[in-house]
Design a protein around this motif. Sequence first.
Motif, PDB file in Angstrom:
ATOM      1  N   ILE A 156       0.860  -1.199   0.000  1.00 15.87           N
ATOM      2  CA  ILE A 156       0.000   0.000   0.000  1.00 15.87           C
ATOM      3  C   ILE A 156       0.885   1.235   0.000  1.00 15.87           C
ATOM      4  O   ILE A 156       2.068   1.164   0.350  1.00 15.87           O
ATOM      5  N   GLY A 157       0.314   2.370  -0.400  1.00 19.87           N
ATOM      6  CA  GLY A 157       1.106   3.605  -0.472  1.00 19.87           C
ATOM      7  C   GLY A 157       2.231   3.412  -1.475  1.00 19.87           C
ATOM      8  O   GLY A 157       2.039   2.885  -2.573  1.00 19.87           O
ATOM      9  N   GLY A 158       3.435   3.778  -1.071  1.00 21.99           N
ATOM     10  CA  GLY A 158       4.567   3.671  -1.981  1.00 21.99           C
ATOM     11  C   GLY A 158       4.882   2.235  -2.384  1.00 21.99           C
ATOM     12  O   GLY A 158       5.538   2.000  -3.396  1.00 21.99           O
ATOM     13  N   SER A 159       4.407   1.286  -1.612  1.00 25.85           N
ATOM     14  CA  SER A 159       4.674  -0.116  -1.934  1.00 25.85           C
ATOM     15  C   SER A 159       3.633  -0.684  -2.895  1.00 25.85           C
ATOM     16  O   SER A 159       3.639  -1.883  -3.190  1.00 25.85           O
ATOM     17  N   SER A 209       6.505  -4.277   1.542  1.00 28.62           N
ATOM     18  CA  SER A 209       6.307  -3.370   2.675  1.00 28.62           C
ATOM     19  C   SER A 209       7.654  -2.997   3.259  1.00 28.62           C
ATOM     20  O   SER A 209       8.390  -3.869   3.743  1.00 28.62           O
ATOM     21  N   LYS A 210       7.944  -1.732   3.230  1.00 23.11           N
ATOM     22  CA  LYS A 210       9.227  -1.275   3.784  1.00 23.11           C
ATOM     23  C   LYS A 210       9.347  -1.698   5.242  1.00 23.11           C
ATOM     24  O   LYS A 210      10.345  -2.257   5.651  1.00 23.11           O
ATOM     25  N   THR A 211       8.315  -1.458   6.010  1.00 19.52           N
ATOM     26  CA  THR A 211       8.370  -1.740   7.445  1.00 19.52           C
ATOM     27  C   THR A 211       7.955  -3.171   7.780  1.00 19.52           C
ATOM     28  O   THR A 211       8.319  -3.700   8.815  1.00 19.52           O
ATOM     29  N   THR A 214       2.791  -2.796   8.232  1.00 20.53           N
ATOM     30  CA  THR A 214       1.608  -2.046   7.790  1.00 20.53           C
ATOM     31  C   THR A 214       0.384  -2.960   7.807  1.00 20.53           C
ATOM     32  O   THR A 214       0.368  -4.005   7.134  1.00 20.53           O
ATOM     33  N   GLY A 271       9.257   5.440   1.246  1.00 22.12           N
ATOM     34  CA  GLY A 271       8.246   4.608   0.588  1.00 22.12           C
ATOM     35  C   GLY A 271       7.806   5.176  -0.745  1.00 22.12           C
ATOM     36  O   GLY A 271       7.704   4.463  -1.750  1.00 22.12           O
ATOM     37  N   GLN A 353       0.698  10.947  -3.852  1.00 19.35           N
ATOM     38  CA  GLN A 353       1.459  10.522  -2.672  1.00 19.35           C
ATOM     39  C   GLN A 353       2.816  11.219  -2.655  1.00 19.35           C
ATOM     40  O   GLN A 353       3.249  11.738  -1.630  1.00 19.35           O
ATOM     41  N   GLU A 357       2.244  13.678   0.388  1.00 23.32           N
ATOM     42  CA  GLU A 357       2.825  13.082   1.591  1.00 23.32           C
ATOM     43  C   GLU A 357       4.163  13.753   1.894  1.00 23.32           C
ATOM     44  O   GLU A 357       4.567  13.849   3.046  1.00 23.32           O
ATOM     45  N   GLN A 505       6.542  11.446   7.303  1.00 21.12           N
ATOM     46  CA  GLN A 505       5.098  11.356   7.037  1.00 21.12           C
ATOM     47  C   GLN A 505       4.356  11.076   8.338  1.00 21.12           C
ATOM     48  O   GLN A 505       3.554  10.170   8.429  1.00 21.12           O
ATOM     49  N   VAL A 508       0.368  10.523   8.909  1.00 18.42           N
ATOM     50  CA  VAL A 508      -0.465   9.331   8.703  1.00 18.42           C
ATOM     51  C   VAL A 508      -0.558   8.487   9.970  1.00 18.42           C
ATOM     52  O   VAL A 508      -1.322   7.533  10.029  1.00 18.42           O
ATOM     53  N   LYS A 512      -3.682   5.696  11.995  1.00 18.53           N
ATOM     54  CA  LYS A 512      -3.322   4.281  12.175  1.00 18.53           C
ATOM     55  C   LYS A 512      -3.549   3.869  13.624  1.00 18.53           C
ATOM     56  O   LYS A 512      -4.127   2.822  13.911  1.00 18.53           O
TER      57      LYS A 512
HETATM   58  O1  F6P Z   1       1.341   5.295   5.980  1.00 18.19           O
HETATM   59  C1  F6P Z   1       2.140   5.911   5.050  1.00 18.19           C
HETATM   60  C2  F6P Z   1       3.209   4.996   4.602  1.00 18.19           C
HETATM   61  O2  F6P Z   1       4.199   4.901   5.560  1.00 18.19           O
HETATM   62  C3  F6P Z   1       3.802   5.434   3.272  1.00 18.19           C
HETATM   63  O3  F6P Z   1       4.762   6.413   3.413  1.00 18.19           O
HETATM   64  C4  F6P Z   1       4.308   4.147   2.733  1.00 18.19           C
HETATM   65  O4  F6P Z   1       4.577   4.223   1.371  1.00 18.19           O
HETATM   66  C5  F6P Z   1       3.139   3.248   3.069  1.00 18.19           C
HETATM   67  O5  F6P Z   1       2.710   3.699   4.334  1.00 18.19           O
HETATM   68  C6  F6P Z   1       3.440   1.784   3.115  1.00 18.19           C
HETATM   69  O6  F6P Z   1       4.410   1.495   4.066  1.00 18.19           O
HETATM   70  P1  F6P Z   1       5.169   0.128   4.063  1.00 18.19           P
HETATM   71  O7  F6P Z   1       5.903   0.004   2.785  1.00 18.19           O
HETATM   72  O8  F6P Z   1       6.079   0.163   5.252  1.00 18.19           O
HETATM   73  O9  F6P Z   1       4.146  -0.975   4.199  1.00 18.19           O
END
Ligand code: F6P
Length: 547
Positions: A156-159, A209-211, A214, A271, A353, A357, A505, A508, A512
Motif C-alpha cells: 500500500i502507499g509507496g509499496s 512493505s518497507k516496514t 503495515t 516509501g 502521494q 505526503e 510522514q 499518517v 493508524k
Molecule cells: O502510511 C504511510 C506509509 O508509511 C507510506 O509512506 C508508505 O509508502 C506506506 O505507508 C506503506 O508502508 P510500508 O511500505 O512500510 O508498508
Amino acid sequence: MSDVPEPTRRPEWTALEDHRADTLPHPDLRALFADDPSRAQRYVVHVGDLRIDYSRHLVGDETLALLLELAGATGVFAQRDAMFRGERINVTEDRAVLHTALRAPRDAVIEVDGENVVPAVHAVLDRMAGFAARIRSGEWTGHTGKRIRNVVNIGIGGSDLGPAMAYEALRAHTDRGLTFRFVSNVDGADLHEALRDLDPGETLFIVASKTFTTIETITNATSARAWLLNAVGDERAVARHFVALSTNAGKVTDFGIDTANMFEFWDWVGGRYSLDSAIGLSLMIAIGPDRFREMLDGFRIVDEHFANAPAEANAPLLMGLLGVWYNNFLSAGSHAVLPYSHYLSKFTAYLQQLDMESNGKSADRQGRPVAWQTGPVVWGTPGTNGQHAYYQLIHQGTKLIPADLIGFARPVAGLGDELGAQHDLLMANLFAQGQALAFGRTADEVRAEGVPEEQVPHRVFRGNHPTTTILATELTPSVLGQLIALYEHKVFVQGAIWNIDSFDQWGVELGKVLAKRVEPALTTGADVPGLDPSTAALVAAYRERRK
Ligand code: F6P
C-alpha cells in the motif's frame, strides 16, 4: 538550526510580494506573448527526451529572476547537494535520503556513514533480475510444479502506487503471458476480486512493505497465504509462492517468509521514492530486467540534470519555483496533472502521494509552525476524460489552477496502424486545451461569431490559465523514469524553499493508531476508553446496522 530565517522573512520573498503587487491583476498571457512572442522558444527547457514548455505561465523574466534568487537564498542548491551526498537531510527521522543512489551507475561511490551503498544496490538489482528471469522463463515453478502465470503485488502507499502505476504506464512493454494484479486496500473486496479467477498453483505473491508492519498489507498477505494453503494444503508451498520486499528481515521471518526469498532495501529509501528499489520487482518481472534498467537510466538522466544544469535551465528547479509562485504569491491551492496518455492513467494518483505526503506539512524543519502555504492539492486524470468532466471549472470557474499537460509525439509501439492513427486527434486535444486555457476567447471574439448578446457572458473564456506542456517522443521505460524523477526533484525544491522535511510522514500515524484502538469497539462492542462522543455514536450506529 533555529536561527534559520523563515522563508517569508527573507528579502527575496518580500521582493516577490512587491513584484506580485506591481503586476496585479495577474500578468496577462495575451499581453505577455504580444510583447514577446519569442517566449514560446525562450521559455523551453530540455532534459533527456522531455521538452518542457513553461511559456504559458504568469511570469516574465523579472519574476523568474526573483524566484531563482529565492531558491539561492533558501539554500535549495546546498540542500540538493547534501541529499546527493547522502547527508541525513530527513531531520525528523534522522535519515539520509538517497533514492538517487538506487539508479546510480555501478562504479559510483555514495556513502552513508562511511559505507558505499552502491554495491548493495546493484547486488539486489542483480538478484531481482535473476528472479525475474526465472519467473519469465518458467524456470521458477509453483509448489505443485506449475508454471507461475499470475503475479499479485500486495502493498500500500509507496509499496503499491509505484509498481501499479508503472505497470500500467509500460503495459505495452510487458509480458502478456503473465497476469499482474495489485492489491492494497484492507477492504477484503480488493483481494477477493484480484484472486477470484486465479489458480493458486500458478500464483506468486509479492508482499511489498518497507516496514513489514503495515496493517493493510500484513492482513492481506495473511489472507492470501490462507487462500494458497487452502488450495495446496502444504505449508512448504509458501516458499514457492511468497516473496517479500522489505527493509525488515525480522518481521519477514516472523511472517513465515524465508529471507532467502526477500529482496531488501534500506531506511534511506522513502516509501514514495521506492519504485526503483526492490519494490519494483513486480514491474521488473512484467517488463524484464533490461527494460527496468532502461527506466533507471531515465531516472539518472534527470538526477544528473538536476545536480548539474545551470539554475536558469534546470527543469525540476523551474517547475518547483513556478509552483511556489502560484502557491505562495497568487493563492492557488491546487495543481492539476493531466496526462494525454491512457497508459498514464495512474500517474497523477502516484504523484499525489509523492507530492502531498512529502510536502503536506505545517511545521518547519526547526519545529516551528509555518506561517506560509506548503504543498498544494495535486489532482487530475488523463486529460481527454477530464475535458468532459471537470475542465469546465478550470476554464470558466473562479479558481486559479495551474496544470501540467503531458503528451507524446508518437503512440507507443505496437498499437497498430489503425489505433495509432488516433494519436493525432489525442494530441490535438492537448494542444487545443493548452491554447484555450492560456488565451481563452474574448467577448468581442464571441460576438464576432454571431452569438446572441445575452449568451455572450456565458461563452466568454477568460483564459490566462497557466500550463506547463511536457512533450516527449514516446512513453518508453526511460521516459517514464525521466518523468518520475522530474517530479521527485520538483517536490524536493519546493520542500527546501518552504523549509519543511519532505521525507517524513508523521501525519499518517494518528489515523493508524486510532484505527487499531477503535477496532475492538466495532468487532466486539468493547467499551473503548477515550472514544469521543461523535465517534462513539457512529460506532453504535454501525453496530446497530450490522446486526
Ligand atoms: O502510511 C504511510 C506509509 O508509511 C507510506 O509512506 C508508505 O509508502 C506506506 O505507508 C506503506 O508502508 P510500508 O511500505 O512500510 O508498508
